[in-house]
Design a protein around this motif. Structure first.
Motif, PDB file in Angstrom:
ATOM      1  N   VAL A 235     -24.210  92.215  30.822  1.00 42.66           N
ATOM      2  CA  VAL A 235     -23.336  92.025  31.987  1.00 42.66           C
ATOM      3  C   VAL A 235     -24.193  92.045  33.260  1.00 42.66           C
ATOM      4  O   VAL A 235     -24.982  92.967  33.474  1.00 42.66           O
ATOM      5  N   THR A 236     -24.044  91.023  34.080  1.00 43.96           N
ATOM      6  CA  THR A 236     -24.864  90.906  35.292  1.00 43.96           C
ATOM      7  C   THR A 236     -24.040  91.200  36.546  1.00 43.96           C
ATOM      8  O   THR A 236     -22.806  91.189  36.515  1.00 43.96           O
ATOM      9  N   ASP A 238     -23.765  89.251  38.894  1.00 45.18           N
ATOM     10  CA  ASP A 238     -23.064  88.001  39.127  1.00 45.18           C
ATOM     11  C   ASP A 238     -21.730  87.957  38.360  1.00 45.18           C
ATOM     12  O   ASP A 238     -20.700  87.537  38.898  1.00 45.18           O
ATOM     13  N   ASP A 239     -21.747  88.416  37.113  1.00 43.47           N
ATOM     14  CA  ASP A 239     -20.500  88.490  36.319  1.00 43.47           C
ATOM     15  C   ASP A 239     -19.476  89.369  37.029  1.00 43.47           C
ATOM     16  O   ASP A 239     -18.283  89.034  37.090  1.00 43.47           O
ATOM     17  N   TRP A 242     -18.103  87.608  40.097  1.00 43.12           N
ATOM     18  CA  TRP A 242     -17.169  86.553  39.721  1.00 43.12           C
ATOM     19  C   TRP A 242     -15.857  87.108  39.194  1.00 43.12           C
ATOM     20  O   TRP A 242     -14.793  86.531  39.414  1.00 43.12           O
ATOM     21  N   ILE A 250     -14.527  94.216  35.318  1.00 42.79           N
ATOM     22  CA  ILE A 250     -15.119  94.233  33.970  1.00 42.79           C
ATOM     23  C   ILE A 250     -15.133  95.668  33.461  1.00 42.79           C
ATOM     24  O   ILE A 250     -15.596  96.576  34.144  1.00 42.79           O
TER      25      ILE A 250
END
Lengths: 437, 437
Positions: A235-236, A238-239, A242, A250
Motif C-alpha cells: 500500500v502506497t 498514493d493509494d 486516491w 484504506i
C-alpha cells in the motif's frame, strides 16, 4: 440449580508472565474481593510458570509463586490461564490441564487458529471449559457476543479491523500523509510494532484471528491455512491519497462470510467507504462489524492489544469458568453486592456550553467572567458571534458562546442563574452539557 | 461437569405476541435445528399467551399455541420468555414462573428499572436464571459484556445512546437542518416514533435503560427514580447549528458513572465532540461507550429496537439459559457442528478499484471497458485524472481509476491480467478491493 461445589477457593495457575501475564497477576490481586463476590468463591493464584524464575519481574508478581515446572503446576490447578503464546509447549500444557480436570482460559491465537479443535474436543470429553475472549481483538468482547448473544441468530458476515499495528500505520498514512516505511518506523518508536513487524504488516496476526472468528461465527472449523492473506506492504501513500479522493479509507480487513459456496475467510487491504462505521476506527484501535440476519448490523470497538486490555478480557473469562465450577454456570442474578450510594445529580461533574445574548458594549464579558470566577468555574473558551441587532432597543446585541471546564452541576447551574440576573444579559438562549470530551 | 438433565426437549412459553413476540416465534421455528445443536436439546414452544386469542396474527404464529391463560402457561414451562411489557401482569407472571422453577428471559425494561431486584432475588432463591439482554439497546450485546466480559475489570463510566427515536430526530436536525417538530413528525411517518412520542422525546425510555445499565456496571441497585432526566424537547435547530460550529453534535446521552460520591445516572441532551465515536452514530442506531480501568474504551453499536433485532437478543438469552439447564452452564467448546465447506478464495465476491496509466489517446478506454465486459464484470465508475506526462515517450499519459460492481475474485483478477496485456496500458498502478459498500 444448586451449587455443586462448596465455595472453597479455586486454585488458579498462570502460564507465562510477560506484559499480559503481569497485568493478570495485578488484576487478580487488586480485584480479589470483587472477583470472589462475582464468582461466589475466592480465586487463589497458586503459581506462575516462567522459563527463567530468576529473571527480573514486575514487583506486582510475588516471586514465591514463580516456577519453571509448568507441567507440575497445571496438575494442581482448577483453572489454568495461558498467556505464554506459541504452539508448544502451550498445547501440551493445556491438554494436560484439561486431562487433569482444569478449566482453561487462553489468549493464544496462534494455537487456536492452528489446532483449536484438538483442545476443544479434549475439553468437551473432560467436561471442562475452554474460554478465549482475549485471543481475538484484545479487550473487545467479541467471542462471547458471537458465541452467546447471537446464538439464536444467523451471522452472515464479519468484517474486522483485527490488527492495531497496521491500523495505526494506515491511519498515519491517511491523516498525516506518511509513507508506509515512515509510518511503520513511527509505530515501532511508539511500541505499537515489533522490531520485526512482519507478523502484523503481512497480515499473519489478523489471519489467525480471522480463522478463530470464522470458526465461531459459522460453527465450522476454519484453520489459519484456510484464510487467504495479503498484508499492507504494497500500500502506497498514493493509494491512500486516491482512496480519499474517491471517498474511501484504506483498512486492513479480515472478512469472514458464508455464501452458497461455503465459508470463506480472507485478510487484505480494502477501500472502506468513509461513511462506514469501520472507517472511523482510528489509531491502534480494533473493531469488528457483524452482519446477522435478525440483529442486523452490529459493531464492537476497543483496544485490540496491550497488557491491561488483554488482561481484562482474560479475567472476564476466568470469572465465567470459575462460576461454572462453583454454581453450575448460573451467575447470581442479584449481583448488587457493591451497593454504592446513589450520588445526588447535583454532584455530577460536567461541562456547560452556554449561549447568551448580551448588550454589545464594553465590560459585559468581564462582568460575566467574574460570575464564573466567583463560583470556581473556569472558562475554557468564549466565542463572540456578531448578530444583527434585535431591533428592540438602541443598543446592539452580542451573541456569546461560553464553554466551561469541568464543574459540578450545582456550581454550573448557580453560575447560569447569576448570569441571568445581570442587567447586561438579555437572554440565556441555551445551556447544554458537553460530554465525552 | 457432566450433564445434569437428559437432553429431552425444553418447554418454552412465550408471554406476548406483538412485533417482538412474532419475530421470536419465527426464529424459534426457522432456527430450530441450529438452536437444538447449540443448546444440546430441542426447544419446544408450548404456548403463546395473548390478551385476545381471537385477534388476527402473523401466519408465523400457530394459532393452536395461543392461550389467554398466561398464569397456567408459565407453570408448564422450563423457560418463560416475556415480551409483553409493562409492570403488571408481567411481574406477577415472572414471579410465578420463577417460583415454579422456570428460567426467565425478558425484554421488559420498565419492569426491570422499576423493580428488577425483586425478580432477581426470587430467581436466586429458586436457583434459576433471569436474562435480559433485549431490555437494553435491543440487538446490541451489552448486558452480557458488562456482566461477564468485564467481570474482572472495573467499569468507571458508561455513555449511551439508548433511544433510537431521539437519535433519529437529532440526526435529522443535524444533517438536514430540520426543526424538532418536523423531525419528530418524520420519525412518526417512518414508524420510528409513536403517535405519542413522550416516552422517547422526554427521555423516559432512555432513563429506564440507564437504570438497568448502571445497576449492572456498578453492582448497585439503581432505580429509574434515581436517574435524573431531561429530554430533547427544548433542543432547537439553532442549538444544533451552533453545536456544529463549535465542533460538536447533540446527542441524547445516558451517563452512568461512579465517583467518590457514589453512583450517578442521568439522561440529558449533550454536546459530543465530533471526533468521539458516539458522534458518528447515525439514524435510529444505538451505541454504548464504556470506560473501564483495564480494558480502556469500548464501544458497542447496533440496532436498539425493532422486532427482529430485539428477537435476536431474546433468542441469544434463551440459548444461554437453556444450556444452563442442559449442561450445567457449560457450552460445548467444540461448537463446529455446522461444518460448512471452506469456499475457495477465488469464489469470493468483491469489488475492485483499479488505478492504471494508459496512453492518452482516443479509444483506450473503450478497449479497457471491452475487457471488463468480456469477463462479465460491470464497471461502476471511471474517473480520469490528468497527470503530467511521465517524460518517457512522445505520448501523454492518462491516469484512470476504475471501480467495478461485484464480481468473483477469479473474474476480477482475470480482467486485471488482460488489462495488463493491452499495448495502450503502461502500468496497472494499484488494485484494491472495496468492502463494506
Amino acid at each position: 440449580m444448586v451449587p455443586v461445589t462448596a465455595p472453597t477457593a479455586l486454585r488458579v495457575a498462570l502460564l507465562g508472565c510477560g506484559v499480559v501475564g503481569t497485568q493478570v497477576v495485578r488484576l487478580l490481586t487488586e480485584q480479589s474481593a470483587d472477583l470472589a463476590a462475582r464468582v461466589g468463591a475466592p480465586l487463589e493464584l497458586v503459581g506462575v510458570a516462567v522459563r527463567d524464575a530468576s529473571a527480573p519481574r514486575d514487583p506486582a508478581v510475588d516471586r514465591a509463586l514463580l516456577t519453571e515446572d509448568a507441567e507440575g503446576l497445571v496438575r494442581r490447578a482448577d483453572i489454568v490461564i495461558e498467556v505464554m503464546g506459541g504452539i508448544e509447549p502451550a498445547r501440551s500444557l493445556l491438554l494436560s490441564a484439561v486431562a487433569a480436570g482444569a478449566s482453561v482460559v487462553t489468549a493464544n491465537k496462534a494455537l487456536l487458529a492452528e489446532d483449536g479443535p484438538t483442545l476443544y474436543r479434549a475439553a468437551d470429553e473432560a467436561g471442562v471449559d475452554v474460554y478465549y475472549e482475549a485471543a481475538v481483538a484484545g479487550a473487545i468482547p467479541i467471542v462471547r457476543p458471537v458465541r452467546e448473544s447471537l446464538a439464536g441468530d444467523r451471522v452472515r458476515r464479519v468484517l474486522g479491523i483485527l490488527n492495531g499495528t497496521t491500523n495505526y500505520v494506515l491511519d498515519q498514512m491517511t491523516t498525516n500523509g506518511l509513507g508506509l516505511d515512515d509510518a511503520v518506523r513511527q509505530a515501532q518508536a511508539l511500541g505499537y510494532a515489533e522490531a520485526d513487524p512482519t507478523a502484523d504488516v503481512e497480515g499473519f496476526d489478523a489471519a489467525a484471528k480471522a480463522a478463530i472468528l470464522a470458526s465461531l461465527a459459522f460453527h465450522t472449523r476454519v484453520r489459519i491455512d484456510d484464510v487467504s492473506r495479503e498484508g499492507i506492504s504494497s500500500v502506497t501513500a498514493d493509494d491512500v491519497a486516491w482512496a480519499a479522493q474517491t471517498g474511501h479509507v484504506i483498512k486492513l480487513l479480515a472478512i469472514c462470510e458464508v455464501t452458497d459456496e461455503g465459508v470463506s475467510a480472507r485478510v487484505h487491504p480494502a477501500l472502506v467507504p468513509s461513511g462506514h462505521p469501520l472507517a472511523t476506527v482510528r489509531g491502534a484501535f480494533n473493531a469488528v462489524f457483524v452482519e446477522a440476519d435478525a440483529a442486523g448490523e452490529l459493531m464492537f470497538y476497543g483496544r485490540g492489544a496491550g497488557g491491561a486490555p488483554t488482561a481484562s478480557a482474560v479475567l472476564g473469562d476466568v470469572v465465567s469458568v470459575a462460576r461454572h465450577r462453583v454454581l453450575g454456570g448460573k451467575g447470581p442474578a442479584e449481583s448488587h453486592y457493591a451497593q454504592l450510594p446513589i450520588a445526588s445529580p447535583q454532584e455530577a461533574v460536567t461541562r456547560y456550553q452556554i449561549r447568551l445574548e448580551v448588550d454589545d458594549r464594553p465590560g459585559v464579558l468581564a462582568q460575566v467572567a467574574q460570575l464564573f470566577a466567583e463560583r470556581g468555574v473556569s472558562i475554557e473558551a468564549v466565542r463572540q458571534a456578531p448578530r444583527p441587532a434585535a431591533g428592540d432597543g438602541p443598543a446592539g446585541v452580542a451573541h456569546l458562546v461560553i464553554t466551561t471546564h469541568d464543574g459540578t452541576e450545582t456550581a454550573l447551574a448557580a453560575t447560569v442563574a447569576a448570569i441571568e440576573g445581570l442587567d447586561a444579559v438579555q437572554t440565556v438562549t441555551s445551556v447544554l452539557r458537553v460530554e465525552g470530551a
